[in-house]
Design a protein around this motif. Structure first.
Motif, mmCIF file in Angstrom:
data_model
loop_
_atom_site.group_PDB
_atom_site.id
_atom_site.type_symbol
_atom_site.label_atom_id
_atom_site.label_comp_id
_atom_site.label_asym_id
_atom_site.label_seq_id
_atom_site.Cartn_x
_atom_site.Cartn_y
_atom_site.Cartn_z
ATOM 1 N N GLY A 1 -23.031 -147.560 47.907
ATOM 2 C CA GLY A 1 -22.868 -147.437 46.456
ATOM 3 C C GLY A 1 -24.156 -147.570 45.676
ATOM 4 N N GLY A 2 -25.132 -148.295 46.226
ATOM 5 C CA GLY A 2 -26.404 -148.451 45.526
ATOM 6 C C GLY A 2 -26.238 -149.004 44.132
ATOM 7 N N MET A 3 -26.884 -148.360 43.159
ATOM 8 C CA MET A 3 -26.869 -148.862 41.788
ATOM 9 C C MET A 3 -25.463 -148.846 41.202
ATOM 10 N N LEU A 4 -24.583 -148.006 41.730
ATOM 11 C CA LEU A 4 -23.214 -147.970 41.219
ATOM 12 C C LEU A 4 -22.468 -149.259 41.539
ATOM 13 N N ARG A 5 -22.786 -149.868 42.681
ATOM 14 C CA ARG A 5 -22.137 -151.123 43.061
ATOM 15 C C ARG A 5 -22.973 -152.335 42.697
ATOM 16 N N TYR A 6 -24.294 -152.192 42.816
ATOM 17 C CA TYR A 6 -25.175 -153.341 42.652
ATOM 18 C C TYR A 6 -25.985 -153.293 41.355
ATOM 19 N N GLY A 7 -25.616 -152.431 40.435
ATOM 20 C CA GLY A 7 -26.359 -152.365 39.181
ATOM 21 C C GLY A 7 -25.487 -152.219 37.955
ATOM 22 N N ILE A 8 -24.177 -152.055 38.148
ATOM 23 C CA ILE A 8 -23.271 -151.847 37.018
ATOM 24 C C ILE A 8 -22.117 -152.835 37.128
ATOM 25 N N PRO A 9 -21.875 -153.645 36.106
ATOM 26 C CA PRO A 9 -20.796 -154.642 36.178
ATOM 27 C C PRO A 9 -19.420 -153.986 36.291
ATOM 28 N N ALA A 10 -18.473 -154.746 36.849
ATOM 29 C CA ALA A 10 -17.129 -154.221 37.099
ATOM 30 C C ALA A 10 -16.386 -153.889 35.812
ATOM 31 N N TYR A 11 -16.707 -154.554 34.697
ATOM 32 C CA TYR A 11 -15.987 -154.250 33.466
ATOM 33 C C TYR A 11 -16.316 -152.838 32.957
ATOM 34 N N ARG A 12 -17.472 -152.328 33.352
ATOM 35 C CA ARG A 12 -17.814 -150.946 33.011
ATOM 36 C C ARG A 12 -17.331 -149.969 34.068
ATOM 37 N N PHE A 13 -17.395 -150.376 35.327
ATOM 38 C CA PHE A 13 -16.998 -149.496 36.419
ATOM 39 C C PHE A 13 -16.371 -150.339 37.530
ATOM 40 N N PRO A 14 -15.045 -150.435 37.547
ATOM 41 C CA PRO A 14 -14.367 -151.242 38.573
ATOM 42 C C PRO A 14 -14.728 -150.781 39.982
ATOM 43 N N ARG A 15 -14.946 -151.742 40.876
ATOM 44 C CA ARG A 15 -15.380 -151.417 42.236
ATOM 45 C C ARG A 15 -14.353 -150.558 42.983
ATOM 46 N N GLU A 16 -13.064 -150.799 42.728
ATOM 47 C CA GLU A 16 -12.054 -150.002 43.432
ATOM 48 C C GLU A 16 -12.113 -148.536 43.038
ATOM 49 N N ARG A 17 -12.569 -148.252 41.821
ATOM 50 C CA ARG A 17 -12.711 -146.853 41.409
ATOM 51 C C ARG A 17 -13.932 -146.210 42.077
ATOM 52 N N LEU A 18 -14.990 -146.982 42.279
ATOM 53 C CA LEU A 18 -16.144 -146.482 43.035
ATOM 54 C C LEU A 18 -15.722 -146.127 44.450
ATOM 55 N N ASP A 19 -14.896 -146.988 45.051
ATOM 56 C CA ASP A 19 -14.468 -146.751 46.429
ATOM 57 C C ASP A 19 -13.670 -145.452 46.563
ATOM 58 N N GLU A 20 -13.005 -145.021 45.494
ATOM 59 C CA GLU A 20 -12.286 -143.741 45.546
ATOM 60 C C GLU A 20 -13.258 -142.597 45.823
ATOM 61 N N ASP A 21 -14.381 -142.578 45.115
ATOM 62 C CA ASP A 21 -15.376 -141.525 45.334
ATOM 63 C C ASP A 21 -15.981 -141.622 46.726
ATOM 64 N N ILE A 22 -16.307 -142.838 47.156
ATOM 65 C CA ILE A 22 -16.954 -143.011 48.455
ATOM 66 C C ILE A 22 -16.011 -142.604 49.581
ATOM 67 N N ARG A 23 -14.737 -142.975 49.484
ATOM 68 C CA ARG A 23 -13.775 -142.566 50.524
ATOM 69 C C ARG A 23 -13.667 -141.038 50.592
ATOM 70 N N ALA A 24 -13.673 -140.390 49.436
ATOM 71 C CA ALA A 24 -13.604 -138.922 49.419
ATOM 72 C C ALA A 24 -14.834 -138.321 50.081
ATOM 73 N N ILE A 25 -16.005 -138.852 49.808
ATOM 74 C CA ILE A 25 -17.246 -138.343 50.400
ATOM 75 C C ILE A 25 -17.212 -138.479 51.914
ATOM 76 N N LEU A 26 -16.808 -139.647 52.402
ATOM 77 C CA LEU A 26 -16.794 -139.885 53.847
ATOM 78 C C LEU A 26 -15.694 -139.102 54.548
ATOM 79 N N SER A 27 -14.690 -138.655 53.785
ATOM 80 C CA SER A 27 -13.588 -137.904 54.402
ATOM 81 C C SER A 27 -14.009 -136.519 54.868
ATOM 82 N N THR A 28 -15.204 -136.074 54.513
ATOM 83 C CA THR A 28 -15.676 -134.757 54.966
ATOM 84 C C THR A 28 -15.828 -134.726 56.477
#
Length: 612
Positions: free
Chosen positions: A262-289
């Motif tokens: 996740g990089g800066m998306l996980r370690y640079g943006i607080p959860a109130y702006r971007f919940p971690r579970e929503r980040l994981d949705e994008d990452i799971r989709a990327i790895l599903s390739t």
């Protein structure tokens, strides 16, 4: 004595003011790709219309200057025209009575320097330079060149999966960008000619709120090529590069130094702006390739880098800028003083601070400063202040972030420059000492602060967070042999790192601290160039057919803004602050799109800036 009227002397002033609002909107929405000399000429003509006629340099000089510039724009001038244009502009600048004259001439002189290549092209080549030509604004100004009109059209029809697939063709982080993108696509939105830019980010967020990104299948992977690529860094740039390379059929291995991707998306943006579970949705989709191996908790040093370069056919370095900068002031290493990025990194691992009963000062004026200040509020701090050496309007943070921080109780202390940290008997920080500033001359496009003749100020604090920028930890790659300058890796225009044939680099490690969408754009370009380097020329489509445009609704309407939970409620938790659009709001906002992809420049050859 005769009676006098309260009415304005000029009955047209109010109507002219209203008309100028339209003129200002047209200037603000100047299409990308417009010839810069044409822009100069239009502004010069507007200046000529403002002259009062009192002084000859202004009333006679500006029209003559415009005539000379027009001949250059029409490619009818010779080499001597530039010298004549400069001489006349200098004369007007130096002799005109007021700013209408001398500022107009000074703008021409600035353009002669800024657009020197364009002037030469008009005179020597009798044509605009390559690349000049209007393009679809939202698509062009998006660093990833996402097909914005298409996914807005899908959202309008309620086809959210197709909207996500359309975004994903150019940007594998539809959810992340729906939450935290700085939306440069809106800067020149042509809807502003009628009322205001479309709220593009909010439309995207509505789509991913209806259908999670990981529930929409990614395109099928191309046949395996037998080639392998290593990606150093699992942030937005590295993951983007890995996603497109995997779709092309290459085998990708991601090396990530932290526990999670996740990089800066996980370690640079607080959860109130971007919940971690929503980040994981994008990452799971990327790895599903498929075809992507992930190695977290794996730091890459000089020895590891040497092995990776020999083992893989190509390498993409995308390590990001996650080292916080410090203040060069007395006691900057005292207990309680820390880089702001360290706080956000800890939150990314689930370690939330406890500032109960403390006074917290954040130094800086960017988005990271706002994130840390708002985090401190949620962590129970009694007082939270942001100290910034310039004015509030000079802050680099998004205006919405500044407003939200103030609504949550963060005090903005501006025009104060830190000079020392005061410590107590145990060596802990007790206060930040600042020197009042006054705003001074403009340098590099921004007003510079100067020390004011006022006494120093003492701001009591038990914790001081320094948010004055991030730096790239490039030393290990320098030791390996990659070239660097000013702490960033050096590449050519195709992102190939100087010093190694099969090593590419991009994102923050080359540009310094950047935005999520620019990181994504860099990763996408790197994937394309690595594919070409490996001897392939894959093209990726996979986007659904775009809906036919409807008749443009040109009725002026207000822009739908995204609401946030009340500040008095949201400041006590780390839950998502944005509430999102309703279906009715989303349909109205989508209906404001003028479909520039189907009308005007979007239908012309090279009228759209795309790469697959």
């Amino acid at each position: 004595m005769a009676m006098i009227s309260v009415a304005p002397k000029s009955a047209s002033d109010a109507r002219v003011s209203e008309y100028l609002n339209r003129h200002a909107r047209r200037v603000e929405t100047c299409p990308p790709g417009t010839c810069p000399l044409v822009v100069q000429l239009s502004l010069l003509r507007a200046s000529g219309a403002q002259t009062c006629g009192k002084c000859v340099p202004c009333c006679d000089g500006i029209p003559r200057l415009a005539g000379m510039l027009e001949r250059i724009v029409d490619c009818e001038a010779d080499e001597g025209a530039l010298e004549s244009l400069r001489a006349l502009a200098e004369m007007i600048r130096d002799t005109a009575d007021c700013a209408i004259g001398y500022e107009a001439a000074d703008a021409v002189l600035a353009g002669l320097d800024s657009f020197a290549d364009e002037y030469r092209s008009h005179i020597e080549q009798r044509a605009c330079s390559p690349g000049v030509g209007q393009t679809v604004p939202c698509e062009t100004l998006c660093p990833a060149h996402v097909d914005v009109p298409a996914y807005i059209a899908f959202v309008a029809e309620g086809d959210y999966a197709s909207a996500i697939n359309t975004i994903r063709k150019d940007n594998p982080f539809p959810t992340a960008c729906a939450f935290v993108c700085e939306h440069p696509c809106e800067q020149r939105c042509r809807r502003a000619l009628i009322d205001a830019p479309i709220n593009i980010r909010a439309v995207k967020k509505f789509a991913v709120d209806q259908v999670p990104a990981d529930s929409v299948p990614v395109p099928a992977r191309s046949a395996a090529t037998g080639r392998s690529v290593a990606v150093i860094g699992g942030g937005p740039s590295g993951l983007t590069c890995a996603y497109y390379l995997a779709l092309m059929g290459h085998a990708v291995t991601i090396y990530e130094g932290k526990r999670q991707l996740g990089g800066m998306l996980r370690y640079g943006i607080p959860a109130y702006r971007f919940p971690r579970e929503r980040l994981d949705e994008d990452i799971r989709a990327i790895l599903s390739t498929g075809g992507i191996e992930v190695r977290c908790d794996t730091l890459v040093g000089e020895r590891e880098m040497d092995e990776i370069v020999r083992e893989f056919d190509a390498v993409y370095v995308a390590i990001g800028a996650q080292a916080g900068k410090t203040l060069r002031i007395e006691n900057n290493d005292a207990e309680g003083v820390s880089p702001a990025i360290d706080l956000l990194n800890a939150i990314g691992e689930g370690a939330y601070p406890d500032y109960t009963g403390k006074r917290v000062v954040v130094v800086g004026g960017g988005n990271v400063a706002m994130d840390c200040a708002r985090t401190a509020v949620r962590a129970g701090a009694d007082e939270v202040s942001i100290v910034y050496r310039r004015r509030k309007e000079d802050m680099t943070a998004l205006p919405a972030e500044v407003e939200s921080a103030m609504a949550e109780g963060v005090e903005m202390i501006t025009l104060e420059a830190p000079v020392a940290v005061e410590v107590d008997g145990q060596g802990r920080c007790a206060a930040l000492v600042t020197q009042p500033q006054m705003i001074g001359p403009v340098r590099g496009g921004r007003p510079s602060p100067l020390a004011a003749d006022k006494p120093q100020r003492r701001i009591e604090a038990e914790a001081i967070l320094v948010a004055v920028g991030q730096s790239v930890v490039a030393r290990l790659f320098e030791d390996f042999g990659l070239e660097s300058a000013w702490g960033c890796l050096v590449t050519d225009e195709y992102m190939r790192a100087k010093g190694r044939d099969n090593v590419f680099a991009g994102g923050e490690c080359c540009s310094g601290s950047s935005t999520v969408i620019r990181e994504i754009g860099a990763g996408k370009v790197a994937a394309r160039n690595i594919d070409e380097f490996l001897g392939y020329h894959h093209t990726l489509d996979g986007a659904p057919s775009v809906p036919e445009p409807q008749f443009n609704d040109r009725t002026p309407r207000g822009r739908v803004e995204v609401a946030e939970r009340p500040a008095r409620v949201r400041k006590h938790d780390f839950s998502e602050v944005e509430e999102g659009m309703s279906r009715e709001e989303a349909r109205q906002e989508c209906g404001r799109c003028l479909r520039c992809d189907c009308f005007g420049c979007g239908t012309l050859e090279e009228g759209r800036q795309r790469y697959a």
